[in-house]
Design a protein around this motif. Sequence first.
Motif, PDB file in Angstrom:
ATOM      1  N   ALA A 110       0.837  -1.197   0.000  1.00  9.66           N
ATOM      2  CA  ALA A 110       0.000   0.000   0.000  1.00  9.66           C
ATOM      3  C   ALA A 110       0.874   1.250   0.000  1.00  9.66           C
ATOM      4  O   ALA A 110       1.960   1.271   0.587  1.00  9.66           O
ATOM      5  N   SER A 111       0.397   2.286  -0.645  1.00  9.16           N
ATOM      6  CA  SER A 111       1.171   3.528  -0.751  1.00  9.16           C
ATOM      7  C   SER A 111       1.268   4.262   0.581  1.00  9.16           C
ATOM      8  O   SER A 111       2.180   5.047   0.805  1.00  9.16           O
ATOM      9  N   SER A 112       0.312   4.012   1.469  1.00  6.13           N
ATOM     10  CA  SER A 112       0.301   4.608   2.802  1.00  6.13           C
ATOM     11  C   SER A 112      -0.525   3.707   3.710  1.00  6.13           C
ATOM     12  O   SER A 112      -1.267   2.844   3.242  1.00  6.13           O
ATOM     13  N   TYR A 113      -0.374   3.899   5.034  1.00  6.79           N
ATOM     14  CA  TYR A 113      -1.133   3.067   5.964  1.00  6.79           C
ATOM     15  C   TYR A 113      -2.471   3.694   6.362  1.00  6.79           C
ATOM     16  O   TYR A 113      -3.178   3.167   7.219  1.00  6.79           O
ATOM     17  N   ASP A 114      -2.836   4.840   5.764  1.00  8.80           N
ATOM     18  CA  ASP A 114      -4.146   5.414   6.083  1.00  8.80           C
ATOM     19  C   ASP A 114      -5.229   4.643   5.325  1.00  8.80           C
ATOM     20  O   ASP A 114      -4.992   4.044   4.268  1.00  8.80           O
ATOM     21  N   ARG A 115      -6.423   4.651   5.875  1.00  6.23           N
ATOM     22  CA  ARG A 115      -7.511   3.813   5.380  1.00  6.23           C
ATOM     23  C   ARG A 115      -7.847   4.091   3.914  1.00  6.23           C
ATOM     24  O   ARG A 115      -8.046   3.162   3.123  1.00  6.23           O
ATOM     25  N   ALA A 116      -7.909   5.354   3.542  1.00  4.46           N
ATOM     26  CA  ALA A 116      -8.293   5.710   2.176  1.00  4.46           C
ATOM     27  C   ALA A 116      -7.294   5.143   1.165  1.00  4.46           C
ATOM     28  O   ALA A 116      -7.685   4.613   0.119  1.00  4.46           O
ATOM     29  N   SER A 117      -6.009   5.236   1.483  1.00  2.00           N
ATOM     30  CA  SER A 117      -4.988   4.720   0.576  1.00  2.00           C
ATOM     31  C   SER A 117      -5.066   3.204   0.464  1.00  2.00           C
ATOM     32  O   SER A 117      -4.934   2.640  -0.631  1.00  2.00           O
ATOM     33  N   ILE A 118      -5.290   2.543   1.589  1.00  2.00           N
ATOM     34  CA  ILE A 118      -5.380   1.079   1.568  1.00  2.00           C
ATOM     35  C   ILE A 118      -6.569   0.636   0.723  1.00  2.00           C
ATOM     36  O   ILE A 118      -6.453  -0.279  -0.101  1.00  2.00           O
ATOM     37  N   LEU A 119      -7.701   1.289   0.891  1.00  2.37           N
ATOM     38  CA  LEU A 119      -8.884   0.942   0.099  1.00  2.37           C
ATOM     39  C   LEU A 119      -8.639   1.147  -1.389  1.00  2.37           C
ATOM     40  O   LEU A 119      -8.986   0.299  -2.223  1.00  2.37           O
ATOM     41  N   GLY A 138      -4.147 -12.855   0.130  1.00  3.25           N
ATOM     42  CA  GLY A 138      -3.696 -12.674   1.500  1.00  3.25           C
ATOM     43  C   GLY A 138      -3.546 -11.207   1.837  1.00  3.25           C
ATOM     44  O   GLY A 138      -3.160 -10.399   0.987  1.00  3.25           O
ATOM     45  N   LEU A 139      -3.858 -10.870   3.076  1.00  5.00           N
ATOM     46  CA  LEU A 139      -3.776  -9.477   3.531  1.00  5.00           C
ATOM     47  C   LEU A 139      -2.877  -9.397   4.753  1.00  5.00           C
ATOM     48  O   LEU A 139      -3.156 -10.000   5.793  1.00  5.00           O
ATOM     49  N   PHE A 140      -1.763  -8.672   4.608  1.00  2.00           N
ATOM     50  CA  PHE A 140      -0.816  -8.419   5.701  1.00  2.00           C
ATOM     51  C   PHE A 140      -1.233  -7.098   6.332  1.00  2.00           C
ATOM     52  O   PHE A 140      -1.120  -6.048   5.720  1.00  2.00           O
ATOM     53  N   TRP A 141      -1.713  -7.153   7.604  1.00  2.00           N
ATOM     54  CA  TRP A 141      -2.280  -5.968   8.249  1.00  2.00           C
ATOM     55  C   TRP A 141      -1.334  -5.425   9.302  1.00  2.00           C
ATOM     56  O   TRP A 141      -0.942  -6.135  10.222  1.00  2.00           O
ATOM     57  N   ALA A 142      -0.967  -4.155   9.195  1.00  2.00           N
ATOM     58  CA  ALA A 142      -0.063  -3.525  10.156  1.00  2.00           C
ATOM     59  C   ALA A 142      -0.472  -2.072  10.342  1.00  2.00           C
ATOM     60  O   ALA A 142       0.278  -1.139  10.072  1.00  2.00           O
ATOM     61  N   THR A 143      -1.686  -1.868  10.783  1.00  2.00           N
ATOM     62  CA  THR A 143      -2.246  -0.539  11.004  1.00  2.00           C
ATOM     63  C   THR A 143      -3.393  -0.660  11.984  1.00  2.00           C
ATOM     64  O   THR A 143      -3.959  -1.746  12.160  1.00  2.00           O
ATOM     65  N   LYS A 144      -3.731   0.448  12.638  1.00  7.25           N
ATOM     66  CA  LYS A 144      -4.830   0.431  13.596  1.00  7.25           C
ATOM     67  C   LYS A 144      -6.193   0.580  12.933  1.00  7.25           C
ATOM     68  O   LYS A 144      -7.223   0.517  13.598  1.00  7.25           O
ATOM     69  N   ASN A 145      -6.217   0.788  11.633  1.00  4.25           N
ATOM     70  CA  ASN A 145      -7.494   0.862  10.926  1.00  4.25           C
ATOM     71  C   ASN A 145      -8.238  -0.464  11.045  1.00  4.25           C
ATOM     72  O   ASN A 145      -7.629  -1.529  11.142  1.00  4.25           O
ATOM     73  N   LEU A 146      -9.562  -0.388  10.998  1.00  5.36           N
ATOM     74  CA  LEU A 146     -10.388  -1.586  11.111  1.00  5.36           C
ATOM     75  C   LEU A 146     -10.351  -2.420   9.840  1.00  5.36           C
ATOM     76  O   LEU A 146     -10.457  -1.888   8.732  1.00  5.36           O
ATOM     77  N   ASP A 169      -8.138  -6.463  18.190  1.00  6.26           N
ATOM     78  CA  ASP A 169      -9.402  -5.726  18.330  1.00  6.26           C
ATOM     79  C   ASP A 169      -9.660  -4.832  17.117  1.00  6.26           C
ATOM     80  O   ASP A 169     -10.775  -4.324  16.953  1.00  6.26           O
ATOM     81  N   GLN A 170      -8.657  -4.659  16.248  1.00  6.22           N
ATOM     82  CA  GLN A 170      -8.839  -3.885  15.028  1.00  6.22           C
ATOM     83  C   GLN A 170      -9.416  -4.740  13.887  1.00  6.22           C
ATOM     84  O   GLN A 170      -9.597  -4.259  12.773  1.00  6.22           O
ATOM     85  N   ILE A 171      -9.693  -5.993  14.167  1.00  6.97           N
ATOM     86  CA  ILE A 171     -10.256  -6.911  13.178  1.00  6.97           C
ATOM     87  C   ILE A 171     -11.699  -7.231  13.548  1.00  6.97           C
ATOM     88  O   ILE A 171     -11.959  -7.654  14.679  1.00  6.97           O
ATOM     89  N   VAL A 172     -12.620  -7.025  12.637  1.00  7.51           N
ATOM     90  CA  VAL A 172     -14.019  -7.410  12.886  1.00  7.51           C
ATOM     91  C   VAL A 172     -14.105  -8.909  12.614  1.00  7.51           C
ATOM     92  O   VAL A 172     -14.326  -9.350  11.482  1.00  7.51           O
ATOM     93  N   THR A 173     -13.898  -9.689  13.657  1.00  7.91           N
ATOM     94  CA  THR A 173     -13.760 -11.136  13.499  1.00  7.91           C
ATOM     95  C   THR A 173     -15.032 -11.797  12.972  1.00  7.91           C
ATOM     96  O   THR A 173     -14.964 -12.812  12.285  1.00  7.91           O
ATOM     97  N   PRO A 228      -7.408   9.249  21.811  1.00 10.24           N
ATOM     98  CA  PRO A 228      -7.027   8.511  20.598  1.00 10.24           C
ATOM     99  C   PRO A 228      -5.515   8.397  20.481  1.00 10.24           C
ATOM    100  O   PRO A 228      -4.773   8.970  21.276  1.00 10.24           O
ATOM    101  N   GLU A 229      -5.075   7.646  19.491  1.00 12.37           N
ATOM    102  CA  GLU A 229      -3.660   7.572  19.143  1.00 12.37           C
ATOM    103  C   GLU A 229      -3.495   7.956  17.677  1.00 12.37           C
ATOM    104  O   GLU A 229      -4.145   7.349  16.826  1.00 12.37           O
TER     105      GLU A 229
END
Length: 324
Positions: free
Chosen positions: A30-39, A50-58, A82-86, A269-270
């Motif tokens: 991804a070009s950035s770890y912000d949600r809009a860029s990931i989408l 496969g999705l490698f997740w390393a961000t606090k976005n849901l 907790d950042q994953i909607v299981t 927040p963080e």
Amino acid sequence: MGRFKVLIANPLVPRIANELLSQTCDVVTASSYDRASILKDLKATNGIDGLFWATKNLVDKEILDAAGPKLKVVSTMSAGYDQIVTEELKARGIKLSNTPGLVNDSVADIAMLLALTASKRFTEGRRHIEQGTWINYFNSHWMLGQDIRGSTIGIIGLGGIGQTIAKRLIGFDVAKILYTGNREKAEGKKIGAEFVNLDKLTKESDFIFLAAPLTNDTHHMCNTDFFGKMKKTGILVNVSRGLLVDQQALIKALKEGQIFAAGLDVMYPEPLNTDSELLNLPNVVLTPHLGSATKNTRDAMAELTARNILRALAGEELLTPVEL
């Protein structure tokens, strides 16, 4: 059969992740770890395996829809998930993995740092130096802190991190260690810790360490009632998730002297707002979520996250699966 496609949802993860995955997969970072860029980047892939997740976005319905129907595994580079909607993953038959255990030592180290600096009034002392109000060392009533030696320790959540914190504390000659959680643990007996209910732990502990995951039950568990039960000399240390603490209730307790001090590596927040009252309180020590922030730890986390993806795509058992 073509190569699997994997998206790494953060361009800043250690290189070992890309090196491992690219051996057998086509890797998109991804070009950035912000949600809009990931989408945006997910949609441009036309589907990933496969999705490698390393961000606090849901990771939620929107993210999973963008990933496409071929997605087989989400691997998060974190112990907590907790950042994953299981529920969404379970409904789609997508596997989930995390990186437990690897962060235990690093997080326990920062827990000890926070406990020591909060008990010794680090923030307040530094301000006295900066403001030229340092009083003679031999003034016997100035800047007195709290001792860990001989104290009663309370640990909320005796998982891997909680156990590692307890083992470090034994070397400080504490009087006793109490812990609470869903159930009594054999590991607690091995280190001489006593299983108690939350009420007893809150009332009797001189230091309380939060090392529990964020769940519906632990959300804002440290609230006005909680701080009202703590000793006025009590110190709270949080290395789990910021939302375990009702932050406004904590600020009130610190300002009014209901508790002695707090050491926080996590908050809400963080990143923390720069106008937060926490930044102005003399009896708080803050670090910006540095629990796992060592090179060795982050490299190990990235490697395990990648290996879990590779195993899932090969139809093999995950190294560290999360039960959904």
